[in-house]
Design an enzyme around this catalytic site. Structure first.
Site, PDB file in Angstrom:
ATOM      1  N   HIS A 191       9.352  -0.218   9.107  1.00  0.00           N
ATOM      2  CA  HIS A 191       8.446  -1.364   9.216  1.00  0.00           C
ATOM      3  C   HIS A 191       8.581  -2.295   8.005  1.00  0.00           C
ATOM      4  CE1 HIS A 191       6.192   0.444  12.540  1.00  0.00           C
ATOM      5  NE2 HIS A 191       6.026   1.543  11.840  1.00  0.00           N
ATOM      6  N   ASP A 218       0.849  -1.202   0.000  1.00  0.00           N
ATOM      7  CA  ASP A 218       0.000   0.000   0.000  1.00  0.00           C
ATOM      8  C   ASP A 218       0.884   1.252   0.000  1.00  0.00           C
ATOM      9  OD1 ASP A 218       0.962  -0.470   2.599  1.00  0.00           O
ATOM     10  OD2 ASP A 218      -0.805   0.383   3.588  1.00  0.00           O
TER      11      ASP A 218
HETATM   12  O1  RIB Z   1       2.108  -0.252  11.008  1.00  0.00           O
HETATM   13  C1  RIB Z   1       3.040  -0.043   9.988  1.00  0.00           C
HETATM   14  C2  RIB Z   1       2.475  -0.475   8.645  1.00  0.00           C
HETATM   15  O2  RIB Z   1       1.331   0.298   8.329  1.00  0.00           O
HETATM   16  C3  RIB Z   1       3.415  -0.289   7.488  1.00  0.00           C
HETATM   17  O3  RIB Z   1       3.197  -1.315   6.555  1.00  0.00           O
HETATM   18  C4  RIB Z   1       2.983   1.049   6.925  1.00  0.00           C
HETATM   19  O4  RIB Z   1       3.356   1.202   5.588  1.00  0.00           O
HETATM   20  C5  RIB Z   1       1.512   0.989   7.109  1.00  0.00           C
HETATM   21  O5  RIB Z   1       0.951   0.255   6.046  1.00  0.00           O
HETATM   22 CA    CA Z   2       2.792  -0.655   4.180  1.00  0.00          CA
END
Ligand code: RIB
Ligand code: CA
Length: 307
Positions: free
Chosen positions: A241, A11
């Site tokens: 992340h 995303d």
């Molecule tokens: O919580 C972090 C996640 O949420 C990551 O994948 C960030 O891109 C959002 O999608």
């Molecule tokens: Ca993400």
């Protein structure tokens, strides 16, 4: 052993952009495609951004658009405040030259899993709707994929979008529950580890210096992302992340895991919370600790190879 065959479900999203550039430059990854999902932005914007990232990185791989809304009647609102209206902070939107393929995300995932049984690694970096759709579409999908290494959830770390829930799980709790309950080989790269892999403004300066074109693009995006982190009192940089999940695909030895059956709370105040299940379901490999400095250094070293 050759490179891993990888599909990223994404995303994009600022840390998704970092993860996709990381995958593009990694010789131990054969990127077979991207599938897109709502989360940080809508699915339409995610698809446009995914195409743009592959074009920028010079990667010729299919982009398949995914579901537009969560399972059930769960409401959805993009995470504008973290990633900006267009997904890449203050960077202006660009219309890509390339177009998405005719297959849907679930079609591409199930087809590739059948084509490469026991070989395909799927790395979801957003809500798990497309993965759940793939499991419904093809009952063999859970057995055909080698690994589903997902960024999402939290065991002992609490949430980041609510006090209880991590954002990717929160955006579609029912789909996430279907994935964890499916018996597929799921590995969870959650906040317990991703909060321990962070990058500062100085790190992004270094990335831009080594890689003026693509690193420079990430540096510009990171300004918005770091501003959000500062606004919520996190002064030691932003979490990597999604790049951490890509590195868990290629360098699992940098993560310590525990086998825990995971269930998702699907309604109420704690919706999106991931917790230990006691119904005999197959355990998820949950990343509980990480060699944070090593993961970060690998990220920096690999991005330095970009133009
Ligand atoms: O919580 C972090 C996640 O949420 C990551 O994948 C960030 O891109 C959002 O999608
Ligand atoms: Ca993400």
């Amino acid at each position: 052993m050759g490179p891993i065959k990888l599909v990223i479900d994404t995303d994009p999203g600022i840390d998704d952009a970092m993860a996709i550039f990381l995958a593009a430059v990694s010789a131990d990854i054969e990127l077979l495609g991207l599938t897109t999902i709502f989360g940080n932005v809508t699915t339409d914007i995610a698809t446009r951004n995914a195409l743009r990232l592959l074009e920028a990185a010079g990667v010729d791989a299919p982009v398949a658009p995914g579901a537009a809304m969560p399972w059930g009647d769960w409401p959805f609102e993009p995470s504008w405040e973290v990633h900006g209206r267009e997904g890449f902070g203050d960077i202006e939107p660009v219309t890509p030259v390339t177009v998405p393929v005719g297959e849907s995300a679930a079609e591409l995932l199930t087809r590739l899993a059948r084509e490469f049984p026991g070989e395909l690694v799927v790395c979801p970096l957003g809500p798990l709707t497309n993965i759940a759709d793939a499991l419904v579409r093809d009952p063999g999908f859970a057995g055909n994929v080698a690994r589903i290494v997902l960024m999402g959830g939290s065991l002992d770390e609490g949430g980041n979008i609510t006090p209880h829930a991590e954002a990717n799980i929160y955006h579609d709790p029912q789909a996430a529950e279907a994935v964890f309950a499916s018996g597929a080989p799921v590995e969870m790269v959650g906040l317990d580890v991703t909060h321990r892999v962070t990058c500062t403004e100085e790190d992004f300066d270094q990335i831009a210096e080594a890689s003026p074109e693509l690193g420079g693009m990430l540096k510009r995006m990171s300004e918005y992302y770091l501003k959000f982190y500062r606004s919520v009192g996190k002064l030691d940089g932003c979490s990597l992340h999604d790049p951490a999940a890509i590195i868990a695909c290629t360098h699992p030895h940098l993560f310590e895991t525990r086998d825990v059956p995971i269930r998702v709370v699907t309604s109420g105040e704690e919706a999106g919370r991931t917790e230990a299940a006691e119904d005999g379901r197959k355990p998820t490999k949950v990343c509980v600790t990480v060699q944070g400095p090593e993961v970060k250094q690998l990220f920096l070293d690999r991005l330095a190879q970009l133009p």
